[in-house]
Design a protein around this motif. Sequence first.
Motif, PDB file in Angstrom:
ATOM      1  N   ALA A  52       0.826  -1.209   0.000  1.00 19.59           N
ATOM      2  CA  ALA A  52       0.000   0.000   0.000  1.00 19.59           C
ATOM      3  C   ALA A  52       0.859   1.258   0.000  1.00 19.59           C
ATOM      4  N   GLY A  53       1.936   1.256   0.782  1.00 19.59           N
ATOM      5  CA  GLY A  53       2.838   2.412   0.820  1.00 19.59           C
ATOM      6  C   GLY A  53       3.522   2.633  -0.512  1.00 19.59           C
ATOM      7  N   ALA A  54       3.938   1.538  -1.150  1.00 21.21           N
ATOM      8  CA  ALA A  54       4.567   1.652  -2.471  1.00 21.21           C
ATOM      9  C   ALA A  54       3.572   2.193  -3.490  1.00 21.21           C
ATOM     10  N   LEU A  55       2.332   1.723  -3.423  1.00 22.22           N
ATOM     11  CA  LEU A  55       1.297   2.232  -4.325  1.00 22.22           C
ATOM     12  C   LEU A  55       1.050   3.717  -4.093  1.00 22.22           C
ATOM     13  N   GLY A  56       0.971   4.113  -2.836  1.00 17.83           N
ATOM     14  CA  GLY A  56       0.758   5.525  -2.513  1.00 17.83           C
ATOM     15  C   GLY A  56       1.876   6.413  -3.021  1.00 17.83           C
ATOM     16  N   ALA A  57       3.116   5.972  -2.848  1.00 12.25           N
ATOM     17  CA  ALA A  57       4.254   6.757  -3.338  1.00 12.25           C
ATOM     18  C   ALA A  57       4.270   6.794  -4.869  1.00 12.25           C
ATOM     19  N   TRP A  58       3.892   5.696  -5.516  1.00 10.39           N
ATOM     20  CA  TRP A  58       3.850   5.635  -6.970  1.00 10.39           C
ATOM     21  C   TRP A  58       2.781   6.572  -7.533  1.00 10.39           C
ATOM     22  N   VAL A  59       1.643   6.632  -6.871  1.00 11.16           N
ATOM     23  CA  VAL A  59       0.540   7.488  -7.339  1.00 11.16           C
ATOM     24  C   VAL A  59       1.002   8.939  -7.475  1.00 11.16           C
ATOM     25  N   THR A  60       1.870   9.369  -6.591  1.00  8.79           N
ATOM     26  CA  THR A  60       2.328  10.763  -6.646  1.00  8.79           C
ATOM     27  C   THR A  60       3.127  11.054  -7.907  1.00  8.79           C
ATOM     28  N   THR A  61       3.701  10.016  -8.510  1.00  7.00           N
ATOM     29  CA  THR A  61       4.450  10.220  -9.757  1.00  7.00           C
ATOM     30  C   THR A  61       3.532  10.197 -10.972  1.00  7.00           C
ATOM     31  N   GLN A  62       2.287   9.773 -10.788  1.00 11.65           N
ATOM     32  CA  GLN A  62       1.372   9.612 -11.915  1.00 11.65           C
ATOM     33  C   GLN A  62       0.323  10.718 -12.013  1.00 11.65           C
ATOM     34  N   ALA A 113      -5.984   3.805   3.953  1.00 13.63           N
ATOM     35  CA  ALA A 113      -5.384   4.925   4.688  1.00 13.63           C
ATOM     36  C   ALA A 113      -3.874   4.944   4.485  1.00 13.63           C
ATOM     37  N   THR A 114      -3.261   3.759   4.435  1.00 12.45           N
ATOM     38  CA  THR A 114      -1.819   3.676   4.189  1.00 12.45           C
ATOM     39  C   THR A 114      -1.479   4.204   2.800  1.00 12.45           C
ATOM     40  N   VAL A 115      -2.277   3.842   1.804  1.00 13.33           N
ATOM     41  CA  VAL A 115      -2.069   4.357   0.447  1.00 13.33           C
ATOM     42  C   VAL A 115      -2.165   5.881   0.456  1.00 13.33           C
ATOM     43  N   ALA A 116      -3.218   6.405   1.073  1.00 12.49           N
ATOM     44  CA  ALA A 116      -3.437   7.856   1.084  1.00 12.49           C
ATOM     45  C   ALA A 116      -2.337   8.590   1.844  1.00 12.49           C
ATOM     46  N   LEU A 117      -1.931   8.060   2.990  1.00 13.23           N
ATOM     47  CA  LEU A 117      -0.873   8.714   3.769  1.00 13.23           C
ATOM     48  C   LEU A 117       0.460   8.684   3.024  1.00 13.23           C
ATOM     49  N   ALA A 118       0.762   7.564   2.366  1.00 16.61           N
ATOM     50  CA  ALA A 118       2.008   7.482   1.600  1.00 16.61           C
ATOM     51  C   ALA A 118       1.968   8.417   0.390  1.00 16.61           C
ATOM     52  N   ALA A 119       0.783   8.588  -0.190  1.00 14.10           N
ATOM     53  CA  ALA A 119       0.656   9.528  -1.307  1.00 14.10           C
ATOM     54  C   ALA A 119       0.802  10.967  -0.825  1.00 14.10           C
ATOM     55  N   GLN A 120       0.306  11.235   0.375  1.00 15.77           N
ATOM     56  CA  GLN A 120       0.417  12.585   0.928  1.00 15.77           C
ATOM     57  C   GLN A 120       1.848  12.897   1.351  1.00 15.77           C
ATOM     58  N   HIS A 121       2.581  11.878   1.769  1.00 13.40           N
ATOM     59  CA  HIS A 121       3.959  12.048   2.253  1.00 13.40           C
ATOM     60  C   HIS A 121       4.882  11.055   1.548  1.00 13.40           C
ATOM     61  N   PRO A 122       5.066  11.185   0.217  1.00 14.67           N
ATOM     62  CA  PRO A 122       5.855  10.184  -0.520  1.00 14.67           C
ATOM     63  C   PRO A 122       7.315  10.106  -0.083  1.00 14.67           C
ATOM     64  N   ASP A 123       7.854  11.186   0.456  1.00  9.38           N
ATOM     65  CA  ASP A 123       9.239  11.159   0.926  1.00  9.38           C
ATOM     66  C   ASP A 123       9.374  10.446   2.262  1.00  9.38           C
ATOM     67  N   ALA A 124       8.255  10.156   2.901  1.00  9.69           N
ATOM     68  CA  ALA A 124       8.268   9.483   4.199  1.00  9.69           C
ATOM     69  C   ALA A 124       7.457   8.187   4.138  1.00  9.69           C
ATOM     70  N   ALA A 125       7.459   7.522   2.978  1.00 11.06           N
ATOM     71  CA  ALA A 125       6.661   6.301   2.812  1.00 11.06           C
ATOM     72  C   ALA A 125       7.064   5.212   3.811  1.00 11.06           C
ATOM     73  N   TRP A 174      -3.212  22.119   2.549  1.00 10.52           N
ATOM     74  CA  TRP A 174      -2.344  22.183   3.737  1.00 10.52           C
ATOM     75  C   TRP A 174      -1.604  20.865   3.870  1.00 10.52           C
ATOM     76  N   ARG A 175      -0.335  20.924   4.258  1.00 10.85           N
ATOM     77  CA  ARG A 175       0.442  19.709   4.546  1.00 10.85           C
ATOM     78  C   ARG A 175       0.544  19.483   6.036  1.00 10.85           C
ATOM     79  N   MET A 176      -0.085  20.299   6.821  1.00 11.75           N
ATOM     80  CA  MET A 176      -0.177  20.149   8.281  1.00 11.75           C
ATOM     81  C   MET A 176       1.184  20.134   8.966  1.00 11.75           C
TER      82      MET A 176
END
Length: 196
Positions: free
Chosen positions: A52-62, A126-138, A191-193
Amino acid sequence: MSVFFLSTGIVALAEMGDKTQLLSLLLAARFRKPWPIALGIFAATLANHALAGALGAWVTTQLAPDALRWALGLSFIMMAGWMMAPDQLDDDQQPARAARWGVWGVFGATLAVFFMAEMGDKTQLATVALAAQHPDAALAVIAGTTLGMMLANAPVVCFGERLMKKLPLRAVHLACAAVFAALGLAALLGWRMGLG
């Protein structure tokens, strides 16, 4: 607050009363071997949330930044609504009889059933979404969401029904829904909070 602690807290709250927590209770009642069950939950969660984290980080590149912001905001708001619906176990998520295989059979059955039950679950999303929101901290997201799952499920495996009867699940679901809604609004507003 760091991404790790945010991820831990969100998933620990979201897991209260979730179908995988009910599955933990069922596994504990059926097999009565808490250590292999807890290790199976940990391994299944780590594998599932790493995907899920890998998917979230990948989504940010797409996705373009604005499309990503809208997708994240709406997904968090949908999770807030999902938190209000109680989960139940489906018949195909009932654990098989593996006790006759000993500790490794219980571990294997837990690993397989828990991994499948977590597919498409709100904590995985939620893991996908959080990793997409913070791809540098996957990795922090994956570690945090895995810890959150263990904080919610390990006590259930050890203390079972007594613990589940004492938790005010409705209040926990409301609090978690409020957190998801706040994250959704923050994402929609850009916001990135202050997390990094």
